[in-house]
Structure formats: structure tokens, C-alpha cells
Design an enzyme around this catalytic site. Structure first.
Site, short mmCIF file in Angstrom:
data_model
loop_
_atom_site.label_atom_id
_atom_site.label_comp_id
_atom_site.label_asym_id
_atom_site.label_seq_id
_atom_site.Cartn_x
_atom_site.Cartn_y
_atom_site.Cartn_z
N SER A 159 -7.32 -6.60 8.78
CA SER A 159 -6.23 -5.64 8.67
C SER A 159 -5.50 -5.56 10.00
O SER A 159 -6.13 -5.58 11.07
CB SER A 159 -6.84 -4.28 8.31
OG SER A 159 -5.95 -3.26 8.62
N ASP B 134 -6.52 7.23 12.52
CA ASP B 134 -5.09 7.48 12.34
C ASP B 134 -4.82 8.73 11.52
O ASP B 134 -3.89 9.49 11.80
CB ASP B 134 -4.41 6.26 11.72
CG ASP B 134 -4.20 5.17 12.75
OD1 ASP B 134 -4.20 5.49 13.96
OD2 ASP B 134 -4.07 4.00 12.36
N ASP C 198 0.82 -1.22 0.00
CA ASP C 198 0.00 0.00 0.00
C ASP C 198 0.85 1.26 0.00
O ASP C 198 0.61 2.18 -0.79
CB ASP C 198 -0.96 0.00 1.20
CG ASP C 198 -2.11 -0.98 0.99
OD1 ASP C 198 -2.07 -1.76 0.02
OD2 ASP C 198 -3.04 -0.96 1.81
N ARG D 292 1.15 7.05 16.88
CA ARG D 292 1.03 7.99 15.77
C ARG D 292 1.77 9.31 15.98
O ARG D 292 2.41 9.82 15.05
CB ARG D 292 -0.45 8.27 15.48
CG ARG D 292 -1.24 7.02 15.07
CD ARG D 292 -0.46 6.13 14.19
NE ARG D 292 -1.21 5.00 13.66
CZ ARG D 292 -0.62 3.90 13.21
NH1 ARG D 292 0.70 3.78 13.24
NH2 ARG D 292 -1.34 2.91 12.72
#
Lengths: 407, 407, 407, 407
Positions: free
Chosen positions: B181, B127, B16, B98
Site C-alpha cells: 500500500s 491516519d 476505495d 493529515r
């Protein structure tokens, strides 16, 4: 405070409250009414009646009641709607039982024309506070007698002497001192004192009263489904049950699977720390299940507000303020949130833990259409996130600009 | 927003973010800098370098860094000082990673003269918010590119087509869609989407990435002792270790004993609910241990205040406001409380649960002299409780008198 | 979003909303329903009807309503039960009017079969958020049109051109730009923008719309008595009045005496700061009076809890979350507290300030018997204070001992 | 508690504390050290020295100190950083002085080898709690003597008899009883008791000690500019001054203009309500000014967090917990927020009110570029508001859909 004329005593039938009973008669020459409640502590109540009669209490002055349904319906369940945990961990099993006992003491005092109530809690603990605040809130003029703060029977030896002098029967196993002190009701069993007083030493296994050691629990997990309506559990595995029956059944399941043991050092309201071992088998499952059903039926606004006031709510109950305006205000807030907390949670019970593994509800706010990784057919426009972030970021940007500007 | 000239991309080396890399080059004709961080996700980083080179990134534009110690020391540990749990249960494993990534992106942009950063988060999740709020707070002028909100590669098929058209290698197992995921770092692994999208269905066992099923965990309990200094873990079983080493070691212990599995439906900041399975083996042990040491080293004033602000603190981190004045203010409050949170906790690990069984500290506020059931040599005068209760009861009595007066 | 077929527009009859009306017709070719409400802004409504007819709205599509009683009874009064102040100072006069307007827009949409509502708020302010959140909460499928965010009439010149091209009459005084922007309803008048945009410059006197400058107010104080029942004002100087009449009368009094002027820089929900001048004559008196009656009718438990949640409650209203579960939960908490908030407050009004000078109530918790400096006949035993202090001090002593011990 | 050997007494030089001094000598045969502080109460201190000498106190045992700067710098200013108001209105003028007095008592006890401190607060009030909690927090072993809770001098007559018997001079105006009781320091003057005991009767004008009646204040407004640095006032009208000088100067201004009168019924910590008249001239101006500078220098995240914890902070100070971990934790939070609270506020003082009319700062977060009604040159994209609202509305829409679904 003038001497009481008639006292309603919270009476277990055990040695200590029997001594109190006699002491009240002796000290004040007053009439005594006994109140013995079945809160699910797992003891026969009829022996308490015999014991009271033996100590000269008139039959009409002996109150023995099964209050388990009221206990769970009006005290335990409202508290669980809040997901209440004191100091992040304690399910408040002792705290929540005290207001109910005080309520009945005050009511019986009104019925029998008594001017005082009495309890067997010591001067170091929280229970005295809980009993007495509740009594004051329900009857501003009631006297409360707390013999442990008043008498001179300050050692085990003197207590036993007093018992012997007053022909109070002493069970053989009460001659020696118990290795720790126990309190129990349908929600939990607590143990504290003596062998537990050093928090640096692990509690011995024999402290456990109703929960199987996880190591001895079944090797196979068991699943259970709990159904809620408006925040309260109403059925187990599809079978509708009364509040007390539900808690009893969950206690059996939790006890069997080693669930609900807590070894805690907590802050008492009276200012000291104490260490206790709590066993809350059914309550531990119930809390997890209630969290599970709220996950899909409460939105973030309601859920986060509840979470933010929970510590205060739990503290109020712990400190004995059940019958206070602020507890009732918080309860109104909590109850308002539970209108749609209906549905079913599936939990896995295994060797000490209860985990939500599935939950479903007609009231669910979960929207697979919105969250899906697949095409969502326009349910959600990802471009909206841009504006959402930009405006949330605006003040942070202005702060960052200031920092840069001022160097 | 004008087109970016040079972009620092959070690059994993996977399919990705490789597509994003190429898309940035194609769409904007801009120079790309890649940043690949070892946050403890358990993957080799060197393949990311090769992949980046293959996609035409100049060696000086490839940043690969091991940030595990910084991650645990400056993000995870401060958060654990607060006992942070989002919505009562989630240990914030994704949320806390993050801000660190954004911080490095913005720093590398400054070093390399880039005017933008880019990330691979979608427009539906949290996110994107976390990345972008952090970036805005650290550099008010930085551009943020979020290709998932911009491009038209909105299906798996189109993504793969784009990859093929651009000579991006596709690993065989990426041809088909993953059944869910995964995001991972040293604190946790999260799984969501696809087979997990129906919260009424139990997650399949194969979802678990790093925790042994409790049923498969050792049949014997294991004990571990964790030592804290000023709120942070500093040693395991007496052996001093660095922050990341401690978390790594606790992960091993927790993973082995089936500890730290959470199946949760949570409220995303962007307004929808999502269901995830979180594995936080070491963090779950650490939270329990930190609570355990606070039990004896914090007084009730400090502890209850911490508990009351915790939900807000956790919400801020979840929502992406790590670099905000209010998070820093709450951190100041929390850190102030940790000055004496030093000592050792002993925990029992067994088939899915970690329980504190003992704790000790030079900083302990537990006073056996006060709490003892035995004679306390005057440490505490039980008669004081009378006045304490009377004054706490006064307002309740006045309320009860009013109720009686008004009938 | 597909084009709307029929739109209910919040229509003031002024130039701006007339332009919006025409723009909606032009842009979407849709049918328009106008809703003009008397919220106490002090303007005639019938001209709005004429204007709407002139713009081609069918008579059955023109809704003109006096909602003043509903506004005060169901929005203003519930809010005042909370003593709500945004950022410590702002009485939320604009914020509280928006949900009512949205509610009627959505209801009229249902009655008239409209699929959309429209408002004239700009993209920079809070009102757009308030209108649209309320609409979404009341009808999840309703479309909301916000022309200021959509059209290209981004300057005064272009607006006037559009008006002229479309035969929209332009009042002479609207040719030039107003020196500031005004919003008004029965609770307040706000002014912002233009000459007020520099917060370092004092607002000119001519900004004031309904409050006499304190310097010009009467030289003699005036006293007023406000009677409350369950938290709501029900009478002035002994005369029972409807909610809107009470607020109207208090506005007259406050306006006359220069009471309720606030010059504020506030934080908008959309992330920027703005400066406004607020005039809230009656509301300022009402807040002081409500505080006054709560002083004697709420105990500390209830009062302090209310105070602690007030900022959050005010923020919710400011941000537009009137119709949200969390506002309703907080309202339930607040309303629960108001059961006994009944009695009368006497205030002194003089040149800009309203001060409580006396208050009395059958529900009073004030006990002269307890507080008196004279002999209190045993109402209070000063020796109880000893124990109260000792137990409150215990944890502080244990902390001090630790500090001493550790050196 | 064993009898004290040497006692440090908080000594005003007045009749009551002189009686206490003598009583301590008589009752315990102990040595007495007197501590008389200038907190800005506006009385000469040297007479207290003479009086102490007269009562046989050795010169080295007489401590007389001007603590005004310490009082304002270390107690008043930190509290004002929080905008602290107890029960929404009270500026805590008495509460904040007590910890400083206790601190010095305990320090002097350490210097002089005293084992006890004594104060003249009664058993009904808050001050006893504040004195004693502070003492316990600073020295866990110090004894505290509170003669009003111990002796039998429970009427004015007996006090005067005791004074006469012990050759304590009685000022003529002390023969009769004062019509109310007064406490004063640099921050405020409080009056309570006697003629003020009925909260339904307006306080007579002669109660006011230091504030001109608004009716008698100047007919012309006066403007003042207060400059702040990191949350503390540092200059008035551009002239830098010490903390105590600033408060003194603001007191003069406020007193002259009738600013800072509060007639309040409040909840005492000991459970009863009391009514007081507070005069806080400078403090009232300072609070308004501090709010004014925060308006432009704090962002909403910081400001709203501060507001939300303020009631708890104020309650802690009111209840006497200045020297507690939770107050210090909250202070850390508050202080962290004040880093940029620097700049100047212009206020208008007029007949009882102080209103911010302008404010400016290099640290300002106000952005005219963003908020302007004019073209903003791209500072803000109104289209972003669409996404912001959509995502904030999402959960409300899901709730509304549920309501519709369930009928």
C-alpha cells in the site's frame, strides 16, 4: 596548589607529551610515571617505552597497557545502548575515551604513590575538562597538571627549542607543522585545526585517515548481520566475538565502504565552536544496527523515553561527566530498557551508507497478527479505535468550544 | 451520533474512496461533497473530478485544490525547523500531511453547510487519529465518519462486489490486490503492508517509487547549495524559489542520487508496530542542510534545548496533535530559536548520502579567533579554563570525599 | 469478548460492589471470587466476608487480605523516592493503590483458575484505566469486566431496585444519595462529585474525613524527626518502624495538625477535568521530609535530573502505567539516586503546614568549610570563579557580538 | 584585562559597597558612577545619594531609580507564569533581581561612556555569576569588576581598617559582625551565613525579617481573591492594581499570616551547598493562585508540557542565564500557554499556609456536563473508554505476551 612530588603522565610517546614529560621533571623536579594506553589508535606502543626510558623514566614507572577490551566493553557499548549522538550527529568518539584514561591515571597514582596526574590537552578544548572532571570524581585530592595552561611554550618554535635544549628527539615530519591535528582510538579518528579551521571550506580528501572515500569504495554492496544480546553486539555474521574484536571488524567494513564520515561544527563545553572531521566507521554501522534491533524489541514507552533523555546523556559524556551521579542514573534507566534488546540486524553497506534492511528476534514485539492488512482473526477490534480517538479528542474539543464561545 | 446530512469526503478519485462515496450516499442518504487535494502526490486531479461527477456529485460540491505551497510553507517547513525525527529516524512525511487535509475538510464543511467529514483511513492506523483529532480541534461539533471502522466490507472481494453492484468503475490493475500500500505527497512516499509485512525480509527493489537505487545513481557526486532565512530554505544554488518549488527541486536531486530511503519498524499510536519503507529524497537533504546551518548560527544553549524537546515534538506530530496547545507551545519555542538561522550550506550528494561539507553565514557564531590553534591575540585566556574546571569539579570532589569517608 | 466463566471481583462489601457481584452472577451465570483488601481505608473487612457469603460466594472463593505493608513498601515508598506530584500538587493517593489491587486480582485469578477480573470503577474516571492497564500488563489474556460501562443501571433508582429485587441488603444511610463520593487508603482520602462539582464554590468543612481543620488544630507546634535510609523512611523520633506503621503514625500527626488538605481541579487521563478534595496527612509530611534529606545528600546533578523527570513519572502513575517499561526505567533512575539518601530531618508541624527546620546525615554533601563566610583555609579559591564565569559567558558574548554586528 | 577608566557600580549606600566605591577609585584611579535601585528592599534611597556625594561622586554620576514596576512586570511576572521553583521549593527571589540590575548597569555605562561595571558579590556565591553573565549578554565588551575576588580585604578587620583609613563612615551596628547576611527586594528576603551555617540547627526566630511567625499570626483565616489576565495578576479582591502594587499588597497579606517561610539547603551553581532562610510572602500566595487559575484554564497538554520544562527554566534563572536564548525560548513556550489563563482564584490564608479554595473563569475548560455523577445528557459516552483502554493496553499486552513466551 603545592608542587607535585610524583606525577602520572598520560604519555603517547610523541613529541608533545615527551616535552611535557621533560617539563614536569624540570619545572617541579618531580618523579614522573608514564602511562601509555592502547585504545586502538593504531600505533605501536613499544616505541613509547623506549622514548620514556631515554627520558630517564625508571622501568617500573613505565605503564603500557592494552585497554581496548575494557574501552569497548565498559565505555563504548554502554554509550551505544543509548544511541547517543551529540548535537544530533556526533558519535562522541573522543569524549568516551577520556574517562578511561583518567581512571587508569588515578589508579596508577594510587599504586605508585603519586600525588598528581598530568595530561597534554590544551586550555581551549574539551579534553582538559574530561580528564580533570574524571580525576576529581575518582580521587578528590589528586592534583592535575595541565602544562598547556601553565607553561610559556606557546608557539611551535618555542616547543621545538625546548625539545632541542632537552635532547628530545624530533621526528623529521614533526619539524614542520602538521596541517591538522588528529586524535584516534578504536571508535574514531578526529581531525581538527589548521586547514580545517574555515568551516566554509570543504575539508581536503587527505584529511581522511581510515575511511575510504565513498567514491573509491567498492561498487558492490556488502551485507552484514550483527547480533545483539541485551543491547550489546555479540556476533558478526553469526560469529561470536569479543567487544573490541567486533568494533575492529566493523571498522574494517565501514572503512572499506566509505561509511562514517562527518564534517561538523560543534559547540565545545568551554563556550566556543569548533569544526572537526570525524571518522567513525564501525560506530556508524553499530548505531544503525542498534536502532534496528530496538525497532522490534522495544515498545514505544521504553523507546520514546530513551529518545527523550538521550540528548542530555550525550551532552554529559561530551562535557566530561561520565563519572557523575546523573550519568550513572541515566545509565541505569538505559540499561533497564535493554533487557530484551536481543536479536539480529541485517545491514547493507554501500558507498558511504549503512542501512538496516531486515531484523529478527525471539524478543520481537512486532505482531504480524495485529498489523496485517488481511483478516486478523480478532487480534484487533477496529471499533476500539473510535473510543481511543474520542477520549484523546475530548480536551481538544473542550478547547475548541472555548475558542468558539469566546469568539 | 445521529446520521450525517451532508458530508465532506477526502476523495482521491481512486477505487476505495469512490466506494466510500457511494457507501455514504447509500448508508445515510446524505449529500456528499468531495475534496481532492494536490499535495504533490504526483497524480492528475482532473480524473477525480470526472469520477465524482460520474458518481452523482454536483459540480459545486466538487472541490479540487492545489495546496502544495500551503503544505510546505505552513506544515513541512515549521516541522523542519525542529529537525523532527520520529523514533530517531522517520521524517514524518505522512503525519504532516493529515492536519492540512482535515483543516480544509472542516473549512469546506463550514462553507457548504456540511455537518460531517469523512476519510478513508482504516481502524488500525495512525491516519484516522490524525484526521479526527485535527477535525475535533478545529470544530468541536463536527461529525467524523470513518467507514472502514463501520461497514462490513471487510474483504477485498466484498469491496469489489460493492463496487460492481454500484457501477463504480474498477481499473484493471485494481482487480488483483496491490503487493503493498502506498501513500505519497510532496515530502515523501510510504509503502507498507503485504510483501513488506515480514520485517525479517528485505524489501524488494520494486517497492521504491521515486528514489533511484543507490547502486543505479550517478557515479559522480553532485554538490548543491541551500540558502536559509530564519530557519527556512529560500534558495537553491543561489536561485530564490517558493517553498514547494524548493522541495520539488530537492526531491529531484535526492531521487536522482538515491538519497532518503528508510526501512523502518515503528510504533504506531494505536499500540502496534508496523514496518514501512519511506522515501523522503528532498526532506533528507533538507534535514541535513538545516542541521548544517544551525551548526554555525545556534549557540549551544539554543541548540541543546531544541534537541531535548525534539522527540516530544515529533511524537506529537506523529500522534496527530498538530492542532494542540502543546505543539503550538513547542513551535513557539522552536520558532524563537530560528531568528538567526540564516546562511548557506553546501552538501555533497552521492549514491545514497547527503553530507554537509561547508557552511557560511553573516549570522555565524563560529569564531576562528577563539578556536584557532595559532596565537589568538587574547581572544581567549586559557587560564580561565582552570577555574571553569575547578568549579564544575567541586560537587564531584565532594561526592568523592563522601565515598572515601564512608568507606 | 466471550462471556467469562469465573471472575475475581474487587469487592469492598459495600452496596455498589455487592450489586456488581450479583449482576455478574446474573448476567454471565459465572462463578465469582471476591477480593477484599485492607489498604488502610479504615474499614472492618469481616463484614465483607459475611456479605459475600450471604450473596452465595463459597468460603474458598472469598479472599480477604491485609496488604498495607506491601502497599507502602512496594508502591508508596518507591513513588515518594521521586517526590512525585501530579500537576504540581497531587500526591497520587488513589493512583498508587490501583496497581496493587490489580496485581492481586490477576494473581488470585491464576490461583483460582478464573478467566476474568472485575472492578467497580465507572467509565468516566481514571481508575478503570489504572485497573485495566495493570491487568493487561500482568496477564495479556485476562478478561476485564467493567459493569459500569456495560449495564443499564444508570441511575441511583435503578441500582436500588436491582438491589431490592436481588435481596441485597441496603444500609439505611445508602437509601439517600451521598453528598459526595469517597475513596480512601493508607495514603489518602479523596472526595469528589456532587457538592464538590462546582469548583467556584468552596468545599464544605464536612467533606474532611481524616484531617482536623487547621483552625481546630493544636495551638502549639509539634516537632517530629524522620529518619531515612536509601530514600525510605525507617524511623520516627528515633524509633524504627515498618513502612505501614510509619505512614500510619505520620497520618496521625498530620491529621492532628491539619496538614495535607488539597482542593484541586485536575486533568483526568480520559480528557475531562474534575475537582477533588484530597487529604494526605502523612504523605504531605513525608514529601517535605524527603525533600529535606535530599537537600543535603543529593548533589545538583542527581537532584536536578530527578526533578526534570518527575512530572513524567507522576503522569505515568496517574495514567495507570505503573506496570510499564517506562515507569520501571524511571524507577531504576530514581532508585540509583537514593543510595546515599540517608539521615534525619526535623520538621515543625503547625496548623496546616509541615516545614523542614533542620536535617543532618553522615552522607551529607554540605560542606561548611566551603560555604562559610569566614576564612575557609583554602577549601575554595574565589579566583576560580573568574574563569568559571568567563567560559560560561563566552557563548553569550559571541551572541551579543553578533547582535551588535548585525545592528 | 586593562584597567577600567570609568566604572558603573551597583551601589547600596551601605558600608561594603562604599568600601568598594573607594577601592575602585584608589585601585584604578577611575571615575565611578553609582547606581542605586529601589527594588522594594524597603530602604530609603536618599541616604545613598548623600553617601555617594560624600565619597566624591559627581551629582550627574549618581543614578537613583525606582525600578519596582519594571522588576515585577518584566521579571517577576514572566517567571511566575512558569510556576518556577528551583529544586522544588525556592521561588528565586534573589536570582530574578540580578538581571535587572545588570541591565541598568550596562545601560548606564552606555549613557555615561563607562567601560566597566562593578558589583559587590563575593566569589563564592551565585550573584557574581548572575551579574556577569547578564552583563556579557548585553554588552560583549563591557568589563566587570568584582572586587571581592580581587582585593586583599579578606577579613572584617581589614575591611574596617580600610574604611577608617578612607574616611568612610561606619554605622555603629556595623562595627560588630551581623549574625547573618540579608538580601531583600519586593519578592523576597533571604538570610544566610553565620548562625545559619549549620543546617542541623533550626534557624532562630529573629532571622525572620518580614513574615510574622505563624504562631503569632491572626487566629482567624482571611480570604483573598486574585484576578489574572493572560497569566498575570491584575486585581486583588476586585480592585485593579499595577504589578508592583499587587505584589506589595500580597506581601502584606502573606507577612501578616505567616506565609512564605522556607528553610532550604540548596545547590549553588558554583558547586557547593548553602543554607538559607527565604521569606517570600506575596510570591508564595501568587504561586498558589497561579496554579489555581491554571487548573481550570489550561488543558493537560499545555499544563504537563509546562510542568516538564519548569525545572530547566528555574535552573536557568537560578544560574544567571536570564538573558540567554534558551531562557527566551522557554519563555516563548510559556507565554504562548498563558493566552487564556484569565480568571479569579479565591484563597484562604491562615497561620502559614495559602490554599486555593475556589476558582472561576470565562475561559474555564472545566465541564460539569462531562464530569458529573448525574446523567450527562450524552456529553460523554462511557463505552468510549473501552476502546481507549484497549489501545493503550495493546503494547502492554504484547510485552506481557513476550514475557510469557520467553518464560
Amino acid at each position: 596548589m603545592s608542587a607535585p612530588k610524583k606525577v602520572v603522565l598520560a604519555y603517547s610517546g610523541g613529541l608533545d607529551t615527551s616535552i611535557i614529560l621533560k617539563w614536569l621533571q624540570t619545572e617541579y623536579g618531580c618523579e614522573v610515571v608514564t602511562f601509555t594506553a592502547d585504545l586502538g589508535q593504531g600505533e605501536e606502543l613499544e616505541p613509547a617505552r623506549k622514548k620514556a626510558e631515554l627520558l630517564g623514566i625508571a622501568p617500573e614507572n613505565i605503564y603500557i597497557e592494552d585497554v581496548r577490551e575494557e574501552f569497548v566493553r565498559d565505555f563504548v557499548f554502554p554509550m551505544f545502548r543509548a544511541n547517543a549522538l551529540y548535537e544530533g550527529q556526533y558519535l562522541l568518539g573522543t569524549s568516551i575515551a577520556r574517562p578511561l584514561i583518567s581512571k587508569r591515571l588515578v589508579e596508577i597514582a594510587a599504586e605508585t604513590g603519586a600525588d598528581a596526574v598530568a595530561h597534554g590537552a590544551t586550555g581551549k578544548g574539551n579534553d582538559q575538562v574530561r580528564f580533570e572532571l574524571a580525576a576529581a570524581a575518582l580521587n578528590p585530592d589528586i592534583k592535575v597538571i595541565a602544562p598547556w595552561r601553565l607553561w610559556d611554550l606557546t608557539s611551535r618554535t618555542r616547543l621545538l627549542e625546548f625539545a632541542e635544549q632537552n635532547q628530545i628527539p624530533i621526528a623529521k615530519d614533526k619539524r614542520g607543522e602538521a596541517p591538522f591535528s588528529v586524535d584516534a582510538n578504536l571508535l574514531h579518528t578526529s581531525s581538527e585545526g589548521k586547514v580545517l579551521e574555515n568551516p566554509a571550506e570543504e575539508a581536503p580528501d587527505y584529511v581522511l585517515q581510515r575511511i575510504t572515500r565513498p567514491e573509491d569504495a567498492p561498487n558492490e554492496p556488502e551485507f552484514v548481520e550483527i547480533t545483539f544480546e541485551k543491547g550489546d553486539a555479540v556476533a558478526i555474521n553469526g560469529e561470536a566475538m569479543s567487544p573490541a574484536t567486533i568494533l575492529t571488524r566493523l571498522n574494517e567494513l565501514g572503512g572499506k565502504h566509505g561509511i562514517g564520515i562527518l564534517d561538523l561544527v560543534e559547540n565545545r563545553f568551554v563556550g566556543m565552536k569548533s569544526r572537526g572531521v570525524y571518522e567513525t566507521p564501525g560506530g556508524t554501522i553499530l548505531l544503525e544496527a542498534h536502532r534496528g534491533i530496538e525497532q522490534i524489541t522495544l515498545d514505544s514507552g521504553a523507546g520514546h523515553l530513551k529518545d527523550s533523555i538521550m540528548p542530555r546523556y550525550a551532552e554529559l559524556i561530551y562535557n566530561g561527566f561520565w563519572f557523575s551521579p546523573e550519568r550513572e542514573m541515566l545509565q541505569a534507566l538505559i540499561d533497564k530498557s535493554q533487557e530484551h534488546v536481543s536479536g539480529t540486524v541485517r545491514l547493507k553497506l554501500y558507498k558511504g551508507s549503512a542501512r538496516t534492511v531486515a531484523r529478527w528476534s525471539d524478543h520481537s514485539l512486532y505482531s504480524e497478527a495485529h498489523v496485517t492488512f488481511e483478516e486478523d482473526a480478532g487480534a484487533y477490534d477496529q471499533k476500539d479505535a473510535q473510543g481511543f480517538i474520542q477520549l484523546n479528542a475530548l480536551r481538544l474539543r473542550l478547547l475548541a468550544s472555548r475558542k468558539r464561545r469566546l469568539g
